[in-house]
Design a protein around this motif. Structure first.
Motif, short mmCIF file in Angstrom:
data_model
loop_
_atom_site.label_atom_id
_atom_site.label_comp_id
_atom_site.label_asym_id
_atom_site.label_seq_id
_atom_site.Cartn_x
_atom_site.Cartn_y
_atom_site.Cartn_z
N LYS A 154 0.79 -1.22 0.00
CA LYS A 154 0.00 0.00 0.00
C LYS A 154 0.84 1.28 0.00
CE LYS A 154 -4.14 -1.70 -0.09
NZ LYS A 154 -5.10 -1.52 1.00
N ASP A 160 -5.88 -1.40 5.40
CA ASP A 160 -6.49 -0.10 5.65
C ASP A 160 -7.42 -0.09 6.86
OD1 ASP A 160 -5.17 1.01 3.45
OD2 ASP A 160 -6.77 0.50 2.08
N ILE A 183 -9.04 5.45 4.73
CA ILE A 183 -8.11 5.84 3.68
C ILE A 183 -7.36 7.10 4.13
CG2 ILE A 183 -7.86 6.40 1.24
CD1 ILE A 183 -9.11 3.62 1.86
#
Length: 316
Positions: free
Chosen positions: A100, A276, A315
């Motif tokens: 990520k 996340d 996020i």
């Protein structure tokens, strides 16, 4: 009784043995980034490298570990980092990335060993789309037995020749750039609306116990958080206040607040994962969008972590 010549020969062999067993593997470590960065080896801080600076390390040839930096939102615990990895027993080397977040590019090149027959290749991960495909996405814990053929990518091998093991040159920012450099704090936004809604300190009031809620993103300091991958305190930027869960093992539905940041307080230790989610470290409690509501003023809570629950996906 052994002869003097035999004893002398045996002594000579014993003298030579440690040299072979304790041969060192040499590492040149170079910072080609336009900014200075911290050097970390196996989670240990090894100093700061200035832009254009370099250092060296020598380890036993069986040494295994990772070389990396917490620069650009990387974490000392390796989350959010690109790492150069080494498994000395079989002369393996590789690159590991966080799927990520790529905090900094890295290049690994054997020293004084030319690529041959698939062995001793250079490895590289650049922080641009498509330029970091040949890397592990998690730290490998087992390795195949070596054979006469080179290992399968992303694993590489540079076998020892003679008594000197291959050394390596590790270069941060091989192309000299940091295209994703982060200089500002982040919004924390729910997956259910990662454009318009933000985690917010109610009224922007900085006091112990002030509730944390969902609110329209407005660019104010009440919505700017210092957060990165891995374990950490999540601090409201420019303040001494942190996201706080009240206790080390909060009940489902307990609403979040801010509290002055304190060292080693379990209620302020969070982990932001590659999935996340943000969970209270050491627990199964995740930061949760209460009832999935995006209404302004809806308080953020903790709830049992559950895979696939979009109320628990955030996020930055």
């Amino acid at each position: 009784m052994p002869s003097k010549s035999f004893t002398s020969l045996l002594s000579s062999l014993l003298f030579l043995l440690p040299t072979a067993v304790l041969a060192n593997r040499h590492f040149d470590i170079i910072n080609n980034c336009p900014l200075s960065l911290n050097l970390l080896i196996n989670s240990n801080f090894e100093g700061t490298l200035a832009s254009g600076g370099s250092t060296t390390r020598d380890f036993p040839d069986v040494w295994s570990g990772v070389i990396y930096s917490d620069f650009n939102r990387g974490n000392v615990d390796t989350a959010g980092t690109v790492r150069a990895g080494f498994q000395g027993t079989n002369s393996y080397y590789y690159i590991v990335k966080d799927p990520k977040w790529l905090n900094v590019g890295i290049h690994v090149q054997p020293i004084d060993r030319a690529p041959r027959g698939g062995f001793c290749p250079s490895l590289e991960c650049r922080v641009t789309a498509g330029d970091c495909e040949n890397a592990f996405t998690s730290q490998p814990t087992t390795f195949p037995a070596p054979t006469s053929a080179p290992p399968t990518s992303p694993l590489a091998q540079c076998p020892q020749t003679g008594t000197v093991p291959a050394g390596y040159r590790v270069t941060f920012c091989p192309d000299g750039t940091i295209p994703n450099y982060q200089t500002r704090p982040n919004n924390i936004q729910p997956k259910r609306d990662p454009t318009n809604k933000c985690v917010d300190v109610q009224g922007g009031v900085l006091q112990n116990g002030q509730p944390v809620q969902i609110y329209d993103c407005n660019g104010t300091g009440a919505q700017k958080w210092v957060i990165k991958r891995g374990g950490q305190q999540i601090m409201l930027s420019g303040t001494g206040y942190c996201l706080d869960a009240t206790s080390a093992n909060p009940a489902n539905g307990l609403q979040m607040k801010i509290w002055e940041c304190l060292p080693n307080v379990p209620a302020q230790q969070w982990t932001y994962t590659s999935d996340d989610t943000i969970f209270l470290t050491g627990t199964n409690k995740c930061l949760d969008l209460t009832q999935g509501s995006l209404a302004n003023g809806n308080k953020v809570q903790v709830w049992d972590c559950a895979a696939g629950n979009d109320n628990q996906v955030w996020i930055i």
